[in-house]
Scaffold this active site. Structure first.
Site, PDB file in Angstrom:
ATOM      1  N   ASP A 128     -26.043 -13.277  -6.518  1.00 36.52           N
ATOM      2  CA  ASP A 128     -25.344 -12.937  -7.757  1.00 36.52           C
ATOM      3  C   ASP A 128     -24.548 -11.660  -7.554  1.00 36.52           C
ATOM      4  O   ASP A 128     -25.058 -10.678  -7.022  1.00 36.52           O
ATOM      5  CB  ASP A 128     -26.367 -12.758  -8.882  1.00 36.52           C
ATOM      6  CG  ASP A 128     -25.702 -12.650 -10.242  1.00 36.52           C
ATOM      7  OD1 ASP A 128     -24.613 -13.232 -10.417  1.00 36.52           O
ATOM      8  OD2 ASP A 128     -26.258 -11.978 -11.125  1.00 36.52           O
ATOM      9  N   HIS A 135     -17.731  -5.374 -17.536  1.00 34.53           N
ATOM     10  CA  HIS A 135     -19.194  -5.520 -17.596  1.00 34.53           C
ATOM     11  C   HIS A 135     -19.877  -4.387 -16.829  1.00 34.53           C
ATOM     12  O   HIS A 135     -20.845  -3.798 -17.320  1.00 34.53           O
ATOM     13  CB  HIS A 135     -19.621  -6.877 -17.030  1.00 34.53           C
ATOM     14  CG  HIS A 135     -21.107  -7.013 -16.864  1.00 34.53           C
ATOM     15  ND1 HIS A 135     -21.970  -7.155 -17.933  1.00 34.53           N
ATOM     16  CD2 HIS A 135     -21.896  -6.993 -15.755  1.00 34.53           C
ATOM     17  CE1 HIS A 135     -23.220  -7.230 -17.491  1.00 34.53           C
ATOM     18  NE2 HIS A 135     -23.205  -7.124 -16.172  1.00 34.53           N
ATOM     19  N   GLU A 201     -26.354 -14.143 -19.457  1.00 34.25           N
ATOM     20  CA  GLU A 201     -25.149 -13.615 -18.807  1.00 34.25           C
ATOM     21  C   GLU A 201     -24.196 -14.765 -18.552  1.00 34.25           C
ATOM     22  O   GLU A 201     -24.552 -15.752 -17.904  1.00 34.25           O
ATOM     23  CB  GLU A 201     -25.486 -12.906 -17.486  1.00 34.25           C
ATOM     24  CG  GLU A 201     -26.150 -11.563 -17.704  1.00 34.25           C
ATOM     25  CD  GLU A 201     -26.309 -10.731 -16.440  1.00 34.25           C
ATOM     26  OE1 GLU A 201     -26.311  -9.495 -16.543  1.00 34.25           O
ATOM     27  OE2 GLU A 201     -26.432 -11.312 -15.354  1.00 34.25           O
ATOM     28  N   GLU A 203     -21.427 -16.419 -16.635  1.00 36.00           N
ATOM     29  CA  GLU A 203     -20.845 -16.277 -15.296  1.00 36.00           C
ATOM     30  C   GLU A 203     -20.251 -17.610 -14.846  1.00 36.00           C
ATOM     31  O   GLU A 203     -20.565 -18.671 -15.372  1.00 36.00           O
ATOM     32  CB  GLU A 203     -21.923 -15.881 -14.267  1.00 36.00           C
ATOM     33  CG  GLU A 203     -22.682 -14.617 -14.624  1.00 36.00           C
ATOM     34  CD  GLU A 203     -23.479 -14.036 -13.448  1.00 36.00           C
ATOM     35  OE1 GLU A 203     -23.136 -14.319 -12.281  1.00 36.00           O
ATOM     36  OE2 GLU A 203     -24.443 -13.303 -13.713  1.00 36.00           O
ATOM     37  N   ASP A 235     -27.049 -16.452 -16.067  1.00 31.73           N
ATOM     38  CA  ASP A 235     -28.037 -15.664 -15.328  1.00 31.73           C
ATOM     39  C   ASP A 235     -28.927 -14.944 -16.346  1.00 31.73           C
ATOM     40  O   ASP A 235     -28.734 -13.783 -16.668  1.00 31.73           O
ATOM     41  CB  ASP A 235     -27.298 -14.649 -14.434  1.00 31.73           C
ATOM     42  CG  ASP A 235     -28.242 -13.810 -13.601  1.00 31.73           C
ATOM     43  OD1 ASP A 235     -29.342 -14.279 -13.299  1.00 31.73           O
ATOM     44  OD2 ASP A 235     -27.867 -12.673 -13.258  1.00 31.73           O
ATOM     45  N   ARG A 239     -33.731  -7.425 -19.879  1.00 27.95           N
ATOM     46  CA  ARG A 239     -33.155  -6.075 -19.736  1.00 27.95           C
ATOM     47  C   ARG A 239     -34.197  -4.975 -19.634  1.00 27.95           C
ATOM     48  O   ARG A 239     -33.955  -3.949 -18.993  1.00 27.95           O
ATOM     49  CB  ARG A 239     -32.227  -5.781 -20.913  1.00 27.95           C
ATOM     50  CG  ARG A 239     -31.066  -6.738 -21.051  1.00 27.95           C
ATOM     51  CD  ARG A 239     -30.196  -6.740 -19.825  1.00 27.95           C
ATOM     52  NE  ARG A 239     -29.076  -7.667 -19.973  1.00 27.95           N
ATOM     53  CZ  ARG A 239     -28.254  -7.988 -18.985  1.00 27.95           C
ATOM     54  NH1 ARG A 239     -28.431  -7.475 -17.775  1.00 27.95           N
ATOM     55  NH2 ARG A 239     -27.267  -8.836 -19.183  1.00 27.95           N
ATOM     56  N   GLN A 242     -35.581  -5.159 -16.131  1.00 29.60           N
ATOM     57  CA  GLN A 242     -34.496  -4.727 -15.235  1.00 29.60           C
ATOM     58  C   GLN A 242     -34.357  -3.197 -15.197  1.00 29.60           C
ATOM     59  O   GLN A 242     -34.283  -2.592 -14.125  1.00 29.60           O
ATOM     60  CB  GLN A 242     -33.185  -5.359 -15.707  1.00 29.60           C
ATOM     61  CG  GLN A 242     -31.977  -5.019 -14.846  1.00 29.60           C
ATOM     62  CD  GLN A 242     -30.685  -5.649 -15.399  1.00 29.60           C
ATOM     63  OE1 GLN A 242     -30.719  -6.452 -16.328  1.00 29.60           O
ATOM     64  NE2 GLN A 242     -29.568  -5.288 -14.803  1.00 29.60           N
ATOM     65  N   LYS A 255     -34.407 -11.095 -13.169  1.00 25.74           N
ATOM     66  CA  LYS A 255     -33.437 -12.177 -13.094  1.00 25.74           C
ATOM     67  C   LYS A 255     -33.928 -13.329 -12.221  1.00 25.74           C
ATOM     68  O   LYS A 255     -33.155 -14.218 -11.875  1.00 25.74           O
ATOM     69  CB  LYS A 255     -32.113 -11.641 -12.549  1.00 25.74           C
ATOM     70  CG  LYS A 255     -31.374 -10.759 -13.568  1.00 25.74           C
ATOM     71  CD  LYS A 255     -30.353  -9.869 -12.889  1.00 25.74           C
ATOM     72  CE  LYS A 255     -29.709  -8.918 -13.874  1.00 25.74           C
ATOM     73  NZ  LYS A 255     -28.671  -9.547 -14.701  1.00 25.74           N
ATOM     74  N   THR A 259     -32.128 -19.326 -13.821  1.00 18.11           N
ATOM     75  CA  THR A 259     -30.666 -19.298 -13.829  1.00 18.11           C
ATOM     76  C   THR A 259     -30.225 -20.725 -14.139  1.00 18.11           C
ATOM     77  O   THR A 259     -30.645 -21.657 -13.448  1.00 18.11           O
ATOM     78  CB  THR A 259     -30.117 -18.867 -12.453  1.00 18.11           C
ATOM     79  OG1 THR A 259     -30.653 -17.591 -12.121  1.00 18.11           O
ATOM     80  CG2 THR A 259     -28.599 -18.794 -12.455  1.00 18.11           C
ATOM     81  N   GLU A 366     -24.248  -6.219 -24.200  1.00 19.14           N
ATOM     82  CA  GLU A 366     -22.960  -5.581 -24.473  1.00 19.14           C
ATOM     83  C   GLU A 366     -22.454  -5.897 -25.888  1.00 19.14           C
ATOM     84  O   GLU A 366     -21.931  -5.030 -26.574  1.00 19.14           O
ATOM     85  CB  GLU A 366     -21.918  -6.064 -23.466  1.00 19.14           C
ATOM     86  CG  GLU A 366     -22.216  -5.703 -22.032  1.00 19.14           C
ATOM     87  CD  GLU A 366     -21.361  -6.521 -21.082  1.00 19.14           C
ATOM     88  OE1 GLU A 366     -21.829  -7.601 -20.640  1.00 19.14           O
ATOM     89  OE2 GLU A 366     -20.232  -6.098 -20.785  1.00 19.14           O
TER      90      GLU A 366
HETATM   91  O1  LIG Z   1     -25.528  -1.980 -13.542  1.00 13.83           O
HETATM   92  C1  LIG Z   1     -26.646  -2.423 -13.290  1.00 13.83           C
HETATM   93  O2  LIG Z   1     -27.588  -1.680 -12.999  1.00 13.83           O
HETATM   94  C2  LIG Z   1     -26.933  -3.879 -13.318  1.00 13.83           C
HETATM   95  C3  LIG Z   1     -26.222  -4.765 -13.993  1.00 13.83           C
HETATM   96  C4  LIG Z   1     -26.563  -6.215 -13.996  1.00 13.83           C
HETATM   97  O3  LIG Z   1     -26.958  -6.764 -15.020  1.00 13.83           O
HETATM   98  C5  LIG Z   1     -26.554  -6.914 -12.680  1.00 13.83           C
HETATM   99  C6  LIG Z   1     -26.066  -8.322 -12.664  1.00 13.83           C
HETATM  100  O4  LIG Z   1     -26.757  -9.303 -12.888  1.00 13.83           O
HETATM  101  C7  LIG Z   1     -24.669  -8.519 -12.210  1.00 13.83           C
HETATM  102  C8  LIG Z   1     -23.750  -9.205 -13.144  1.00 13.83           C
HETATM  103  O5  LIG Z   1     -24.090 -10.254 -13.692  1.00 13.83           O
HETATM  104  O6  LIG Z   1     -22.608  -8.754 -13.298  1.00 13.83           O
HETATM  105 CA   LIG Z   2     -25.813 -11.620 -13.262  1.00 13.46          CA
HETATM  106 MG   LIG Z   3     -30.895 -15.423 -12.649  1.00 12.25          MG
END
Ligand SMILES: O=C(O)/C=C/C(=O)CC(=O)CC(=O)O
Ligand SMILES: [Ca+2]
Ligand SMILES: [Mg+2]
Length: 423
Positions: A128, A135, A201, A203, A235, A239, A242, A255, A259, A366
């Site tokens: 990914d 973003h 997410e 994508e 995805d 959060r 994460q 993550k 997916t 977001e």
């Molecule tokens: O900036 C970060 O620490 C992480 C951001 C994300 O969520 C990572 C990711 O899955 C990438 C994306 O989907 O753009």
């Molecule tokens: Ca992602």
């Molecule tokens: Mg995933």
């Protein structure tokens, strides 16, 4: 181009003759096999191959398989040959072999509403990326503050992490809220339990058809030629897990639990008329990442959310894949250039696609700005993160003149976390 198949010529149909996306399907009691979507039907490629109406060019049959990998492995000449042959068989005024034989038609052309769709590819590996500038800026601002939002490497490297192929699932699969470790801001230490900040997410996923060799670099142009097609990709992201786990190695459990991809792989060939360039470079790229031509696509993207029991879903985001700063070909070239072998069936997530304004952000984190501006739904409810029973649906299409190249739906519903007695 017009097809003799009912429904394929309607301007809002996702699957006109110009599209011909590949997937896996089965009728009740049957085994999964490969098919192509056309109008509101799926064309059974295993039946066509067995009866000699199409020949992919390999020594053995490739379509009586539960995934399209064997077909992809035959390479670009076979992709072109089969696309040309299918176009001829399905076009008004084309080869009448399929139309002419009643018994054959009944066996080969199955209404979509009668089939179950499977995962179109056997996912070899899932990587990914993080290719949307907006973003990266938005999430960076929330995780690290506006001053450190964009990492210093971001304008030079298509940043990515190795995800889990094992939990890539097809649209329609329910997603269980993950358990994990997180540290609430006011708590002295971490706690364990269900994620309370579950997100989606939006994508695009690029599907690699042609492998590369270990230790051998590839150019961006070669990478583009290796890509078979594209899917929509959600995805799912926890959060809270994460934010606690990601430093310094990046996302891991946040993550890894699911997916979702759309059931149809839209070929690069079908998207050819919709190619667009990446936005202007803010810093010059190193030569190995420079683009030989337009490598992105103009694809409208939408996210809809439907709470449990609600009749209608609310469209909460609208964006376009042309906002990506790096193309899949650049990501693939970067992935392989150091010596990593890329395989047939590898899946590359683009990264969450956020456009410049608020209604075009590709995640709830977001859209609701870290919970501070909850998103209002048509039902009157609001959302900062996903609740149990919520159904998230991604849609995407490229708009041609009088037709669209659609991706179908990429949908999934959130199930409650495992019961506490089980952990
Ligand atoms: O900036 C970060 O620490 C992480 C951001 C994300 O969520 C990572 C990711 O899955 C990438 C994306 O989907 O753009
Ligand atoms: Ca992602
Ligand atoms: Mg995933």
């Amino acid at each position: 181009m017009r097809s003799w198949i009912e429904g394929a010529n309607a301007p809002e149909c996702d699957f006109p003759l110009e599209n011909l996306p590949y997937g896996a399907f089965r009728r009740r009691g049957e085994r999964l096999r490969c098919g192509v979507a056309i109008g509101d039907h799926v064309l059974d490629l295993a039946v066509l191959e067995e009866s000699g109406l199409i020949h992919a060019g390999g020594r053995t049959a490739v379509f009586a398989a539960p995934h399209i990998n064997a077909f992809m492995a035959l390479g670009p000449a076979a992709w072109r040959r089969v696309r040309a042959r299918l176009t001829d068989l399905l076009a008004e005024g084309g080869d009448p072999s399929l139309r002419g034989e009643r018994g054959m038609l009944a066996r080969a052309l199955v209404p979509l509403k009668e089939v179950e769709l499977g995962l179109p590819i056997k996912v070899a590996g899932y990587t990914d990326f993080y290719a949307s500038r907006q973003h990266a800026f938005n999430v960076g601002t929330m995780f690290r503050g506006a001053g450190n939002a964009l990492p210093p490497n971001w304008l030079h490297i298509p940043i990515g992490y190795n995800g889990r192929a094992s939990t890539v699932v097809v649209s329609g699969t329910d997603i269980r809220r993950p358990l994990g470790q997180r540290k609430p801001p006011e708590a002295a230490g971490p706690v364990f339990g269900p994620s309370t900040r579950l997100d989606f997410e939006l994508e695009m996923g690029a599907v690699v058809g042609v492998p590369s060799r270990m230790g051998e670099p590839i150019t961006v142009a070669e990478a583009d030629a290796m890509i078979f097609g594209y899917v929509l990709l959600n995805d799912w992201s926890a959060r809270d897990i994460q934010a606690w786990e990601y430093q310094p190695l990046g996302p891991f459990q946040a993550k890894a639990f699911a997916t979702t991809i759309s059931p149809w792989v839209v070929t690069k060939a079908a998207l050819e008329p919709f190619r667009v360039s990446t936005p202007p470079r803010e810093k010059p790229l190193l030569p190995y990442l420079c683009e030989p031509g337009p490598l992105l696509h103009d694809i409208h993207l939408e996210v809809a959310l439907r709470p449990a029991g609600a009749e209608r879903a609310t469209t909460i985001a609208r964006t376009n894949s042309r906002h990506l700063y790096y193309s899949a070909a650049q990501q693939l070239a970067h992935h392989a250039v150091g010596g990593c072998r890329m395989e047939c069936g590898d899946l590359l997530g683009s990264g969450t696609i956020s456009g410049p304004e608020k209604g075009s952000f590709g995640s709830l984190l977001e859209l609701a700005w870290d919970g501070r501006e909850p998103v209002r739904l048509a039902t009157g409810e609001t959302r900062s993160f996903l609740e149990d029973g919520d159904e998230v649906t991604l849609r995407g299409w490229a708009e041609g003149e009088g037709y669209r190249i659609g991706f179908g739906e990429c949908t999934g519903r959130v199930l409650p976390a495992p019961a506490e007695r089980d952990w």
